[in-house]
Design a protein around this motif. Sequence first.
Motif, PDB file in Angstrom:
ATOM      1  N   MET A   1     -17.799   4.308  34.984  1.00  0.00           N
ATOM      2  CA  MET A   1     -16.752   3.355  34.666  1.00  0.00           C
ATOM      3  C   MET A   1     -17.354   2.090  34.040  1.00  0.00           C
ATOM      4  O   MET A   1     -16.745   1.500  33.166  1.00  0.00           O
ATOM      5  CB  MET A   1     -15.973   3.028  35.944  1.00  0.00           C
ATOM      6  CG  MET A   1     -14.753   2.197  35.664  1.00  0.00           C
ATOM      7  SD  MET A   1     -13.627   2.981  34.530  1.00  0.00           S
ATOM      8  CE  MET A   1     -12.136   2.905  35.384  1.00  0.00           C
ATOM      9  N   GLU A   2     -18.546   1.706  34.506  1.00  0.00           N
ATOM     10  CA  GLU A   2     -19.204   0.524  33.958  1.00  0.00           C
ATOM     11  C   GLU A   2     -19.472   0.688  32.467  1.00  0.00           C
ATOM     12  O   GLU A   2     -19.215  -0.223  31.672  1.00  0.00           O
ATOM     13  CB  GLU A   2     -20.521   0.245  34.693  1.00  0.00           C
ATOM     14  CG  GLU A   2     -21.267  -0.953  34.144  1.00  0.00           C
ATOM     15  CD  GLU A   2     -22.657  -1.138  34.744  1.00  0.00           C
ATOM     16  OE1 GLU A   2     -23.269  -2.174  34.470  1.00  0.00           O
ATOM     17  OE2 GLU A   2     -23.124  -0.239  35.468  1.00  0.00           O
ATOM     18  N   ALA A   3     -19.954   1.871  32.067  1.00  0.00           N
ATOM     19  CA  ALA A   3     -20.241   2.121  30.650  1.00  0.00           C
ATOM     20  C   ALA A   3     -18.977   1.978  29.814  1.00  0.00           C
ATOM     21  O   ALA A   3     -19.002   1.373  28.734  1.00  0.00           O
ATOM     22  CB  ALA A   3     -20.831   3.528  30.477  1.00  0.00           C
ATOM     23  N   PHE A   4     -17.861   2.490  30.299  1.00  0.00           N
ATOM     24  CA  PHE A   4     -16.590   2.408  29.581  1.00  0.00           C
ATOM     25  C   PHE A   4     -16.132   0.964  29.460  1.00  0.00           C
ATOM     26  O   PHE A   4     -15.778   0.504  28.367  1.00  0.00           O
ATOM     27  CB  PHE A   4     -15.530   3.254  30.301  1.00  0.00           C
ATOM     28  CG  PHE A   4     -14.155   3.119  29.701  1.00  0.00           C
ATOM     29  CD1 PHE A   4     -13.841   3.778  28.521  1.00  0.00           C
ATOM     30  CD2 PHE A   4     -13.191   2.343  30.308  1.00  0.00           C
ATOM     31  CE1 PHE A   4     -12.576   3.659  27.960  1.00  0.00           C
ATOM     32  CE2 PHE A   4     -11.929   2.215  29.761  1.00  0.00           C
ATOM     33  CZ  PHE A   4     -11.616   2.879  28.583  1.00  0.00           C
ATOM     34  N   LEU A   5     -16.141   0.219  30.561  1.00  0.00           N
ATOM     35  CA  LEU A   5     -15.642  -1.159  30.551  1.00  0.00           C
ATOM     36  C   LEU A   5     -16.525  -2.084  29.713  1.00  0.00           C
ATOM     37  O   LEU A   5     -16.016  -2.896  28.935  1.00  0.00           O
ATOM     38  CB  LEU A   5     -15.506  -1.683  31.980  1.00  0.00           C
ATOM     39  CG  LEU A   5     -14.448  -0.988  32.837  1.00  0.00           C
ATOM     40  CD1 LEU A   5     -14.506  -1.486  34.276  1.00  0.00           C
ATOM     41  CD2 LEU A   5     -13.064  -1.162  32.246  1.00  0.00           C
ATOM     42  N   VAL A   6     -17.833  -1.971  29.865  1.00  0.00           N
ATOM     43  CA  VAL A   6     -18.753  -2.812  29.087  1.00  0.00           C
ATOM     44  C   VAL A   6     -18.618  -2.486  27.599  1.00  0.00           C
ATOM     45  O   VAL A   6     -18.535  -3.390  26.760  1.00  0.00           O
ATOM     46  CB  VAL A   6     -20.214  -2.632  29.564  1.00  0.00           C
ATOM     47  CG1 VAL A   6     -21.196  -3.277  28.595  1.00  0.00           C
ATOM     48  CG2 VAL A   6     -20.391  -3.222  30.958  1.00  0.00           C
ATOM     49  N   SER A   7     -18.559  -1.199  27.272  1.00  0.00           N
ATOM     50  CA  SER A   7     -18.427  -0.790  25.866  1.00  0.00           C
ATOM     51  C   SER A   7     -17.123  -1.298  25.260  1.00  0.00           C
ATOM     52  O   SER A   7     -17.101  -1.794  24.136  1.00  0.00           O
ATOM     53  CB  SER A   7     -18.494   0.740  25.751  1.00  0.00           C
ATOM     54  OG  SER A   7     -19.742   1.218  26.203  1.00  0.00           O
ATOM     55  N   THR A   8     -16.040  -1.185  26.019  1.00  0.00           N
ATOM     56  CA  THR A   8     -14.745  -1.667  25.534  1.00  0.00           C
ATOM     57  C   THR A   8     -14.785  -3.166  25.273  1.00  0.00           C
ATOM     58  O   THR A   8     -14.392  -3.632  24.199  1.00  0.00           O
ATOM     59  CB  THR A   8     -13.621  -1.348  26.549  1.00  0.00           C
ATOM     60  OG1 THR A   8     -13.556   0.060  26.734  1.00  0.00           O
ATOM     61  CG2 THR A   8     -12.271  -1.867  26.062  1.00  0.00           C
ATOM     62  N   GLY A   9     -15.260  -3.919  26.251  1.00  0.00           N
ATOM     63  CA  GLY A   9     -15.276  -5.377  26.138  1.00  0.00           C
ATOM     64  C   GLY A   9     -16.153  -5.881  25.017  1.00  0.00           C
ATOM     65  O   GLY A   9     -15.740  -6.738  24.221  1.00  0.00           O
ATOM     66  N   ILE A  10     -17.346  -5.349  24.931  1.00  0.00           N
ATOM     67  CA  ILE A  10     -18.282  -5.810  23.903  1.00  0.00           C
ATOM     68  C   ILE A  10     -17.738  -5.533  22.506  1.00  0.00           C
ATOM     69  O   ILE A  10     -17.746  -6.406  21.637  1.00  0.00           O
ATOM     70  CB  ILE A  10     -19.669  -5.158  24.078  1.00  0.00           C
ATOM     71  CG1 ILE A  10     -20.411  -5.839  25.218  1.00  0.00           C
ATOM     72  CG2 ILE A  10     -20.485  -5.239  22.803  1.00  0.00           C
ATOM     73  CD1 ILE A  10     -21.774  -5.263  25.487  1.00  0.00           C
ATOM     74  N   VAL A  11     -17.260  -4.321  22.281  1.00  0.00           N
ATOM     75  CA  VAL A  11     -16.789  -3.977  20.938  1.00  0.00           C
ATOM     76  C   VAL A  11     -15.504  -4.731  20.596  1.00  0.00           C
ATOM     77  O   VAL A  11     -15.343  -5.208  19.473  1.00  0.00           O
ATOM     78  CB  VAL A  11     -16.642  -2.448  20.779  1.00  0.00           C
ATOM     79  CG1 VAL A  11     -15.913  -2.097  19.492  1.00  0.00           C
ATOM     80  CG2 VAL A  11     -18.022  -1.802  20.784  1.00  0.00           C
ATOM     81  N   ALA A  12     -14.606  -4.871  21.552  1.00  0.00           N
ATOM     82  CA  ALA A  12     -13.366  -5.618  21.281  1.00  0.00           C
ATOM     83  C   ALA A  12     -13.679  -7.050  20.866  1.00  0.00           C
ATOM     84  O   ALA A  12     -13.103  -7.575  19.907  1.00  0.00           O
ATOM     85  CB  ALA A  12     -12.445  -5.599  22.495  1.00  0.00           C
TER      86      ALA A  12
ATOM     87  N   ALA B   1     -26.816   1.505  20.807  1.00  0.00           N
ATOM     88  CA  ALA B   1     -27.531   0.840  21.906  1.00  0.00           C
ATOM     89  C   ALA B   1     -26.858   1.096  23.254  1.00  0.00           C
ATOM     90  O   ALA B   1     -27.539   1.340  24.262  1.00  0.00           O
ATOM     91  CB  ALA B   1     -27.616  -0.663  21.633  1.00  0.00           C
ATOM     92  N   LEU B   2     -25.539   1.049  23.291  1.00  0.00           N
ATOM     93  CA  LEU B   2     -24.827   1.272  24.553  1.00  0.00           C
ATOM     94  C   LEU B   2     -25.003   2.714  25.037  1.00  0.00           C
ATOM     95  O   LEU B   2     -25.168   2.953  26.239  1.00  0.00           O
ATOM     96  CB  LEU B   2     -23.345   0.929  24.395  1.00  0.00           C
ATOM     97  CG  LEU B   2     -23.046  -0.566  24.258  1.00  0.00           C
ATOM     98  CD1 LEU B   2     -21.637  -0.778  23.703  1.00  0.00           C
ATOM     99  CD2 LEU B   2     -23.220  -1.279  25.589  1.00  0.00           C
ATOM    100  N   ALA B   3     -24.980   3.669  24.114  1.00  0.00           N
ATOM    101  CA  ALA B   3     -25.188   5.064  24.496  1.00  0.00           C
ATOM    102  C   ALA B   3     -26.610   5.285  24.994  1.00  0.00           C
ATOM    103  O   ALA B   3     -26.841   6.109  25.886  1.00  0.00           O
ATOM    104  CB  ALA B   3     -24.875   5.990  23.324  1.00  0.00           C
ATOM    105  N   ALA B   4     -27.566   4.538  24.438  1.00  0.00           N
ATOM    106  CA  ALA B   4     -28.943   4.630  24.921  1.00  0.00           C
ATOM    107  C   ALA B   4     -29.086   3.953  26.282  1.00  0.00           C
ATOM    108  O   ALA B   4     -29.893   4.371  27.112  1.00  0.00           O
ATOM    109  CB  ALA B   4     -29.894   3.999  23.911  1.00  0.00           C
TER     110      ALA B   4
ATOM    111  N   ALA C   1     -18.074   8.142  27.997  1.00  0.00           N
ATOM    112  CA  ALA C   1     -17.551   6.842  28.418  1.00  0.00           C
ATOM    113  C   ALA C   1     -17.847   5.763  27.382  1.00  0.00           C
ATOM    114  O   ALA C   1     -17.000   4.909  27.109  1.00  0.00           O
ATOM    115  CB  ALA C   1     -18.118   6.447  29.772  1.00  0.00           C
ATOM    116  N   VAL C   2     -19.028   5.793  26.790  1.00  0.00           N
ATOM    117  CA  VAL C   2     -19.391   4.798  25.776  1.00  0.00           C
ATOM    118  C   VAL C   2     -18.534   4.970  24.529  1.00  0.00           C
ATOM    119  O   VAL C   2     -17.966   3.999  24.017  1.00  0.00           O
ATOM    120  CB  VAL C   2     -20.896   4.868  25.429  1.00  0.00           C
ATOM    121  CG1 VAL C   2     -21.208   4.056  24.178  1.00  0.00           C
ATOM    122  CG2 VAL C   2     -21.737   4.383  26.602  1.00  0.00           C
TER     123      VAL C   2
END
Length: 193
Positions: free
Chosen positions: A1-12, A126-129, A136-137
């Motif tokens: 869930m962390e990967a999904f939330l961080v990825s969403t927030g950063i890209v948005a 980078a997020l996928a790495a 999730a990413v």
Amino acid sequence: MEAFLVSTGIVALAEIGDKTQLLAFLLAARFRKPLPICLGIFIATVVNHAFAGALGAWITSQLSPMTLRWVLGIGFVAMAGWIFVPDKIDEEEESGAKLKLGVLGTTIVAFFMAEMGDKTQIATVALAARFDSLVAVVAGTTLGMMLANVPAVLLGEKLAGRVPVRLVHGLAALIFAVLGVLTLLGAGQRLGV
């Protein structure tokens, strides 16, 4: 869930004022058909970010945990600085909108091309790495793109003048910088530290 939330927030946050958001404004103004434009953005983003995420996952398998930690940490800090570099739509990307593919096809081609080497594509690598969850990413970065671009399509230029772009870019840069520092300090069990 962390990967999904961080990825969403950063890209948005990173997408606000980005060239692909500018492209969304242009496509909305030109075609005035929000549904196929939003669908085209979604399709182009999923395909582009899936490739970027797969590259990030592959990089993870090729580098030692220590090397990966330094590459990612420095990469995230560099992304924090890159956020402040203003984007514009290049002539090459504008020419994609001149193709006779209809609204959906034009949007897919234009967005896919605009994302090549873009901040959000590099962030997806980078997020996928960084996180051990490719799905999730990619889902998070895609949702982040949609959160930033659908309002651009629906509200057009009226929204553009009211969004404090410097503040939003500052928040995105801060998140990238914190991720970079935490990664360099060894945060994250997946990186072997």
